[in-house]
Design an enzyme around this catalytic site. Sequence first.
Site, PDB file in Angstrom:
ATOM      1  N   GLU A 169      34.098 -21.743 -34.693  1.00 60.33           N
ATOM      2  CA  GLU A 169      35.156 -20.779 -34.420  1.00 60.33           C
ATOM      3  C   GLU A 169      35.307 -20.452 -32.929  1.00 60.33           C
ATOM      4  O   GLU A 169      36.262 -19.777 -32.536  1.00 60.33           O
ATOM      5  CB  GLU A 169      34.905 -19.490 -35.221  1.00 60.33           C
ATOM      6  CG  GLU A 169      35.135 -19.714 -36.722  1.00 60.33           C
ATOM      7  CD  GLU A 169      34.810 -18.505 -37.579  1.00 60.33           C
ATOM      8  OE1 GLU A 169      34.162 -17.576 -37.077  1.00 60.33           O
ATOM      9  OE2 GLU A 169      35.198 -18.502 -38.767  1.00 60.33           O
TER      10      GLU A 169
ATOM     11  N   GLU B 265      14.916 -29.560 -45.024  1.00 58.98           N
ATOM     12  CA  GLU B 265      14.376 -28.487 -44.189  1.00 58.98           C
ATOM     13  C   GLU B 265      12.873 -28.636 -43.953  1.00 58.98           C
ATOM     14  O   GLU B 265      12.298 -27.927 -43.129  1.00 58.98           O
ATOM     15  CB  GLU B 265      14.655 -27.125 -44.812  1.00 58.98           C
ATOM     16  CG  GLU B 265      13.917 -26.827 -46.092  1.00 58.98           C
ATOM     17  CD  GLU B 265      14.136 -25.396 -46.556  1.00 58.98           C
ATOM     18  OE1 GLU B 265      13.137 -24.691 -46.717  1.00 58.98           O
ATOM     19  OE2 GLU B 265      15.302 -24.991 -46.748  1.00 58.98           O
TER      20      GLU B 265
END
Length: 271
Positions: free
Chosen positions: A81, A112
């Site tokens: 953004e 992960e």
Amino acid sequence: MNFTKTTEQDSKYNHLEKMSIVELLTNINNEDKTVPLAVEKALPQIEKLVEQIVAKLKNGGRLFYMGAGTSGRLGILDASECPPTFGVSPNLVIGIIAGGDQAIRNAVEFAEDSLNQGWQDLQKHNISDKDVVVGIAASGTTPYVISALEACNKNNIITGCISCNKNSPLSLMAQFPIEPVVGPEFVTGSSRMKAGTAQKLVLNMITTSTMIQLGHIKGNKMVDMQLSNNKLFDRGTKMIMAELHIPREEAEDLLTTYKNVRLAIKNYNNG
């Protein structure tokens, strides 16, 4: 140091399946109300990290977010953004998620848990000591993120983190840890809830305050925003009309010519 994983502790609520919809919503909302207070307590920590980020970005550096699962997605969201909001390069703030881009939509098993992939992912971007790396993990125990920060520290790269547990392994690894401790989740262990909200609030603060410090806001307006749709073109037109006290048609012509609010205002004043 003692490490208690409060994000994994039992919910203060029980028998959730017996609650009515309004009870569920009310109780979730009551828990959510505590999140900004947890973030407020972390403001001194956030300030220290933002100071480092601003200094590095002013000298040609970049900001990297790293995480797995929800934490990784939130970092990518915040990074993605920045170009439309502040008109900066997509290479200024970069979000990296364990398991690669496919993990944005679908969980990638055991991604992960890798102890070397995080640093490898950073090296693909030619990471250097001009940059800052912020690890994001609600638990503060994600190996992918911790190992990446460890490698960064060894290579003289500034590290920060956002974790919702006090004194987590991630916090101890990061040079500038941020710890909004939100406590047990409404659904035990569902850290996409309060912990995710806290992380989002902190990420908003980091990039917004950094971009303002870098000069991408004028007054309170997004003068560098990308004009990627009619709504934003209209907003930009109104900014120019208000700033220069000119009619809409003239403002639209300026914006069409310069394709940027700041440039339109600057060139009008210079013209």
